[in-house]
Design an enzyme around this catalytic site. Structure first.
Site, short mmCIF file in Angstrom:
data_model
loop_
_atom_site.label_atom_id
_atom_site.label_comp_id
_atom_site.label_asym_id
_atom_site.label_seq_id
_atom_site.Cartn_x
_atom_site.Cartn_y
_atom_site.Cartn_z
N HIS A 225 16.10 -37.44 -6.34
CA HIS A 225 15.29 -37.87 -5.20
C HIS A 225 13.82 -37.47 -5.34
O HIS A 225 13.08 -37.48 -4.37
CB HIS A 225 15.87 -37.29 -3.90
CG HIS A 225 17.27 -37.75 -3.64
ND1 HIS A 225 17.56 -39.05 -3.29
CD2 HIS A 225 18.45 -37.10 -3.72
CE1 HIS A 225 18.88 -39.18 -3.15
NE2 HIS A 225 19.44 -38.01 -3.40
N GLU B 89 16.55 -18.41 -7.36
CA GLU B 89 16.20 -17.04 -7.73
C GLU B 89 15.70 -16.97 -9.18
O GLU B 89 14.75 -16.25 -9.49
CB GLU B 89 17.42 -16.13 -7.49
CG GLU B 89 17.27 -14.69 -7.92
CD GLU B 89 16.17 -13.90 -7.22
OE1 GLU B 89 15.56 -14.42 -6.27
OE2 GLU B 89 15.88 -12.78 -7.67
N LYS C 196 5.67 -4.54 -3.79
CA LYS C 196 7.12 -4.43 -3.66
C LYS C 196 7.59 -4.62 -2.22
O LYS C 196 8.58 -5.29 -1.96
CB LYS C 196 7.54 -3.06 -4.18
CG LYS C 196 9.03 -2.80 -4.16
CD LYS C 196 9.71 -3.53 -5.29
CE LYS C 196 11.21 -3.47 -5.22
NZ LYS C 196 11.83 -4.62 -5.86
N ASN D 206 -2.02 1.97 5.81
CA ASN D 206 -1.16 0.86 5.39
C ASN D 206 -0.93 0.02 6.65
O ASN D 206 -0.54 0.57 7.68
CB ASN D 206 0.16 1.43 4.85
CG ASN D 206 1.12 0.34 4.40
OD1 ASN D 206 0.75 -0.83 4.29
ND2 ASN D 206 2.34 0.73 4.15
N GLY D 207 -1.19 -1.28 6.58
CA GLY D 207 -1.01 -2.12 7.76
C GLY D 207 -2.26 -2.95 8.03
O GLY D 207 -3.14 -3.05 7.16
N TRP E 191 -2.87 -2.58 -1.74
CA TRP E 191 -2.61 -4.02 -1.87
C TRP E 191 -3.54 -4.66 -0.84
O TRP E 191 -3.35 -4.50 0.36
CB TRP E 191 -1.15 -4.32 -1.57
CG TRP E 191 -0.77 -5.75 -1.81
CD1 TRP E 191 -0.38 -6.31 -2.99
CD2 TRP E 191 -0.74 -6.81 -0.85
NE1 TRP E 191 -0.11 -7.64 -2.82
CE2 TRP E 191 -0.32 -7.98 -1.52
CE3 TRP E 191 -1.02 -6.89 0.52
CZ2 TRP E 191 -0.18 -9.20 -0.87
CZ3 TRP E 191 -0.88 -8.11 1.16
CH2 TRP E 191 -0.46 -9.25 0.46
N ARG F 210 3.96 -0.33 -4.81
CA ARG F 210 3.66 -0.85 -3.48
C ARG F 210 2.30 -1.57 -3.42
O ARG F 210 1.99 -2.23 -2.43
CB ARG F 210 3.66 0.28 -2.46
CG ARG F 210 5.00 0.96 -2.32
CD ARG F 210 4.92 2.05 -1.29
NE ARG F 210 4.79 1.51 0.05
CZ ARG F 210 5.81 1.34 0.88
NH1 ARG F 210 7.01 1.68 0.52
NH2 ARG F 210 5.61 0.85 2.08
N GLU G 231 7.17 -15.19 -10.61
CA GLU G 231 6.62 -13.89 -10.22
C GLU G 231 6.03 -13.12 -11.39
O GLU G 231 4.98 -12.50 -11.24
CB GLU G 231 7.72 -12.99 -9.63
CG GLU G 231 8.09 -13.29 -8.23
CD GLU G 231 9.09 -12.27 -7.71
OE1 GLU G 231 8.79 -11.61 -6.73
OE2 GLU G 231 10.18 -12.15 -8.30
N LYS H 120 11.99 -15.64 -10.25
CA LYS H 120 11.75 -14.57 -11.23
C LYS H 120 10.71 -15.01 -12.25
O LYS H 120 9.81 -14.26 -12.60
CB LYS H 120 13.05 -14.18 -11.97
CG LYS H 120 14.08 -13.45 -11.16
CD LYS H 120 13.74 -12.02 -10.80
CE LYS H 120 12.96 -11.91 -9.52
NZ LYS H 120 13.60 -11.79 -8.28
N CYS I 86 0.84 -1.18 0.00
CA CYS I 86 0.00 0.00 0.00
C CYS I 86 0.88 1.24 0.00
O CYS I 86 1.89 1.29 0.69
CB CYS I 86 -0.96 0.09 1.18
SG CYS I 86 -2.15 -1.22 1.28
#
Ligand code: M6R
Length: 612
Positions: A508, A485, A607, A99-100, A73, A27, A492, A489, A2
């Site tokens: 395995h 990573e 983000k 925000n929160g 968000w 955000r 996402e 990527k 947010c």
């Protein structure tokens, strides 16, 4: 997570609010809205992006010089017009952006309902704005500031809020606990934002609020107190950023810009930290604490997502070179699992934003248990940077693409510098070896430029695999986290299912996935794992998997063996992660673009994750 902006001054507020929201859109981008105080409270909001809000507001009134805005968000309540911020109190005395998470919102809501309050949305935020109004209406003695204080004293949870009151039209109130807020100081005007990005070009002077700070702001005055009405201490910091850093320039997306910035950001990360003759490493932020670090019995690296992957690279480097036991923990697990910590432990939090709630809370817990806590952060003045005993900034510059790229390589650069410095200080590596790896590190930016110059070839290869529905990424040693990573990527930004695995683990279980439809990306440069990983490649090949290898330039053996190759220049094993990740970032980027995905604002992500 947010974005909040606010303004109080003499200028029209709308242009700053809308531009601020655009700069903060990374955000959160589920919905957007704004409120302007001009004797009444004008509120305009809608589901979607800031561009949708801009269209929505086109024919509406936006006059006023005091206002707040928000890009969301979603946590409580699906993304729709009703749940978008700002929220108005029932009797329209207050508008609030938040925000929160208000954890006890359900019980507060029941109490308010008993007092006749009705709610339009499913959000915790609407409960808070009504609670403020409830206190405000209890007596004429209670002004907006007191009402905000009283309401926040009842709240359990995290908040960064900005509030305006219809009756106190020239004033803005902001407060934080757990969610970042920064106040920009102008000439006869103040700006408020969740991070300093919207303030660039308006002011360089900022105050980062501390937890439990409440600021009452008019165009000529700022009063900063604690939640319990005591004067709060603050410091004016300088934000040294340029507009160019927050614009895409010639690039189609921020992510692509940030991938291409990496030669420079890595140079920025080691500038001033590697001596001119490449024989010494200086980490100014750790100078005072270094004697303690040399004696550390154990180092615990914590982080989330990409930062956790950087921590895994750190584990290999610190253990290999400095010979100190290292543990790597997801901050979100570490904070809840009652870990055993002592004063001999050093806990290092890695975080681009420096605001990730899980990492911050885990760090506080480690501090309470007596460990030395350090931070490797990108955002200057962020909560983690301020709360740690010492630390190192990564200096990657503002990262706007939600998928982290340059922040990762900057984190890995810092952790490499740290591992080498510690190793040499402990006498675990020879001077010649120390100098050799430092030299190798200084050559990385040029080598990355070579990889980037071959981006068209990577794009061609991406075109072959864009319609896959799964992918497997394999690596060994410090390149195993690079495989993780690379897979992250791809997930996402292209929404393809991808898994990273330690190559030796494939047999395995994951090998069962291999068939002629599965792209398998194998990070296989010529290092001391080479023979082993070539065997893993053979295992995939025998089952008809499509292999894309990240290989050392000129490796003709692999070229014959696999379907496609991303070449990287030869390098020392210690710095290879910094090269191997580059083609994987580009590969994901091109696949996402070809699949029509919104690269910079992938669905469901934000983000900076400032909620649990
Ligand atoms: O700001 P942080 O480094 O603490 O953020 C941690 C993760 O949320 C972040 O790395 C996330 O995984 C990114 N989307 C990765 O691209």
């Amino acid at each position: 997570m947010c974005g909040i902006v606010g303004y109080v001054g003499e200028n029209k507020v709308y242009p700053f609010l809308i531009q601020g929201l655009k700069r903060l859109e990374y955000r959160g981008y589920d919905s957007a809205g704004l409120a302007i105080s001009n004797g009444s409270l004008l509120v305009h909001k809608c589901k979607g992006r800031v561009a949708d809000l801009e269209r929505h507001v086109l024919s509406k009134e936006t006059e006023g010089t005091v206002g707040i805005a928000h890009t969301r968000w979603a946590t409580h309540g699906e993304p729709n017009d009703r749940n978008a911020h700002p929220h108005l109190s029932m009797n329209r005395h207050f508008a609030l952006v938040h925000n929160g998470i208000i954890e006890n919102y359900a019980e507060l809501k029941i109490d308010l309902a008993k007092n006749g309050y009705l709610f339009q949305s499913e959000t915790d935020t609407e409960v808070l704005v009504n609670l403020i109004e409830f206190f405000y209406q209890q007596s004429d003695e209670i002004n907006a500031e007191i009402a905000v204080r009283l309401a926040l004293s009842k709240v359990v949870g995290a908040f960064g809020i900005a509030v305006i009151c219809r009756e106190e039209k020239d004033q803005l109130i902001v407060a934080r606990r757990g969610s970042p807020l920064v106040i920009g100081i102008g000439q006869g005007e103040y700006f408020v934002a969740s991070d300093a990005t919207p303030l660039i070009g308006y002011t360089d002077n900022v105050i980062y609020l501390n937890d439990n700070d409440v600021a009452v702001i008019t165009k000529n005055n700022l009063t900063l107190k604690t939640l319990d009405d005591k004067p709060a201490s603050f410091k004016i910091s300088r934000v040294d950023r340029s507009i160019g850093e927050i614009e895409k320039g010639e690039f189609a997306h921020f992510m692509l810009k940030e991938i291409f910035e990496q030669p420079k950001t890595i140079e920025d990360t080691f500038r001033g930290r590697i001596s001119h003759d490449h024989t010494a490493i200086v980490l100014g932020g750790l100078l005072d604490i270094f004697p303690k670090l040399i004696k550390a019995k154990r180092i615990i690296l914590i982080g989330c997502g990409t930062s956790w992957h950087a921590a895994l690279v750190g584990e290999y480097l610190i253990e290999t070179y400095a010979r100190v036991p290292v543990e790597v923990e997801y901050a979100s697990e570490f904070r809840y699992r009652n870990p055993i910590l002592s004063a001999d432990d050093v806990v290092i939090a890695i975080s681009q934003s420096g605001e990730t709630s899980d990492t911050l809370v885990a760090l506080r817990m480690a501090k309470e248990r007596g460990a030395t806590i350090l931070g490797i952060c990108n955002v200057v003045g962020s909560s983690i940077a301020r709360e740690t005993d010492a630390g190192v900034y990564t200096h990657a510059g503002i990262e706007i693409g939600v998928a982290s790229t340059k922040a990762f390589t900057a984190q890995v650069t810092v952790i490499t510098l740290f591992a080498l410095k510690l190793a040499f200080a402990k006498g675990e590596i020879t001077e010649a070896h120390y100098h050799e790896i430092i030299q190798e590190l200084t050559e990385i930016p040029e080598k990355i430029r070579t990889i980037l110059a071959g981006h068209l070839r990577i794009e061609e290869i991406a075109a072959k695999y864009k319609d896959a529905s799964n992918a497997l990424y394999l690596g060994r040693g410090a390149l195993f986290p690079v495989a993780l990573e690379g897979a992250l990527k791809l997930k996402e930004i292209s929404y393809l299912h991808a898994e990273g695995y330690a190559a030796g683990e494939m047999k395995h279980g994951p090998i069962a996935l291999v068939d002629d439809n599965l792209p398998v990306v194998v990070v296989a440069p010529k290092d001391h794992y080479y023979e082993k990983i070539v065997s893993n490649i053979q295992e995939v090949k025998a089952r008809k998997g499509n292999i894309i290898a990240v290989a050392t330039e000129g490796d003709t053996v692999l070229k014959e063996m696999v379907n496609d190759v991303f070449e990287i220049p030869e390098s020392h094993t210690a710095v290879a992660p910094l090269l191997a990740i580059i083609p994987l970032q580009l590969f994901s980027y091109y696949i996402a673009v070809m699949r029509g995905c919104d690269v910079d604002q992938p669905r469901n992500l934000a983000k900076s994750v400032t909620v649990e």
